[in-house]
Design a protein around this motif. Structure first.
Motif, PDB file in Angstrom:
ATOM      1  N   TYR A  79       0.747  -1.338   0.081  1.00 32.98           N
ATOM      2  CA  TYR A  79      -0.067   0.114   0.206  1.00 32.98           C
ATOM      3  C   TYR A  79       0.788   1.296   0.299  1.00 32.98           C
ATOM      4  O   TYR A  79       1.852   1.326   0.527  1.00 32.98           O
ATOM      5  CB  TYR A  79      -0.992  -0.009   1.295  1.00 32.98           C
ATOM      6  CG  TYR A  79      -1.925  -1.233   1.314  1.00 32.98           C
ATOM      7  CD1 TYR A  79      -3.124  -0.864   0.437  1.00 32.98           C
ATOM      8  CD2 TYR A  79      -1.676  -2.354   1.503  1.00 32.98           C
ATOM      9  CE1 TYR A  79      -3.938  -2.024   0.342  1.00 32.98           C
ATOM     10  CE2 TYR A  79      -2.417  -3.357   1.530  1.00 32.98           C
ATOM     11  CZ  TYR A  79      -3.712  -3.404   0.753  1.00 32.98           C
ATOM     12  OH  TYR A  79      -4.455  -4.281   0.760  1.00 32.98           O
ATOM     13  N   CYS A 127      -7.770  -0.835   0.642  1.00 30.00           N
ATOM     14  CA  CYS A 127      -7.463   0.667   0.500  1.00 30.00           C
ATOM     15  C   CYS A 127      -8.457   1.763   1.239  1.00 30.00           C
ATOM     16  O   CYS A 127      -7.920   2.589   1.581  1.00 30.00           O
ATOM     17  CB  CYS A 127      -7.379   0.882  -1.023  1.00 30.00           C
ATOM     18  SG  CYS A 127      -5.756   0.176  -1.947  1.00 30.00           S
ATOM     19  N   GLY A 173      -7.050   2.618  -6.000  1.00 26.02           N
ATOM     20  CA  GLY A 173      -7.429   2.844  -4.642  1.00 26.02           C
ATOM     21  C   GLY A 173      -8.514   3.908  -4.363  1.00 26.02           C
ATOM     22  O   GLY A 173      -9.319   3.929  -5.382  1.00 26.02           O
TER      23      GLY A 173
END
Length: 186
Positions: A79, A127, A173
């Motif tokens: 991420y 996300c 995301g």
């Protein structure tokens, strides 16, 4: 204008990032550092706010430089936390009169070779959860009794948009767009 606006953003959002990721961000050689670099680096790396750190974050970027962003995002396997600061409107004669547009993005690389639709759904959901975790913490921090009353970390409403993988270097995301506010009196 208050020259610390951008530095304060970097300090604040660093608290969500694991220390090893921060160490990868701050790599400027001693001889070419701007004044204050070492002090800010030391402060951020020694922060005891481990409870806010999100272990899933692999990359952290606070910038408006698209080339810098693309270099940091390439080859990310986990991420990404991207904070983009934007336009500032300034009224120096009232409290919280300096407002700045902010975008906070949490994204992950889309590897089309190993994903099906359900994997994409799970990735996008994670996300969004990470992004809302950050937004919730901002609201909590803003409500703390010891938090400065001349700053709004986040103003409502917050607009949350999906991130297009084509325009975000193969990563998808969610991005939150909002304004923060602070007081700068002349």
């Amino acid at each position: 204008m208050n020259e610390d606006l951008i530095i304060k953003l970097f300090r604040y959002f660093s608290r969500f990032v694991p220390v090893p990721v921060l160490q990868e961000v701050m790599i400027q050689p001693e001889g070419s550092r701007y004044p204050g670099y070492s002090e800010i680096e030391s402060e951020i790396l020694s922060s005891s706010e481990d409870s806010a750190r999100i272990p899933d974050i692999e990359k952290f970027v606070l910038s408006i430089n698209e080339n810098f962003l693309s270099e940091r995002v390439k080859n990310a396997k986990s991420y990404i936390l991207y904070v983009e600061y934007g336009n500032i409107t300034a009224d120096f004669q009232k409290a919280n009169g300096v407002k700045q547009t902010l975008g906070i993005t949490v994204a992950h690389n889309f590897n089309d070779a190993n994903h099906d639709n359900l994997n994409e759904v799970l990735l996008m959901d994670r996300c969004l959860n990470l992004l809302t975790t950050i937004l919730r913490q901002m609201i909590v921090d803003q409500k703390q009794l010891d938090f400065c009353s001349s700053i709004d970390l986040i103003t409502m409403p917050v607009e949350i948009l999906p991130v297009d993988p084509i325009s975000f270097y193969g990563c998808g995301g969610w991005a939150a767009m909002f304004k923060n506010a602070t007081t700068v009196l002349l």
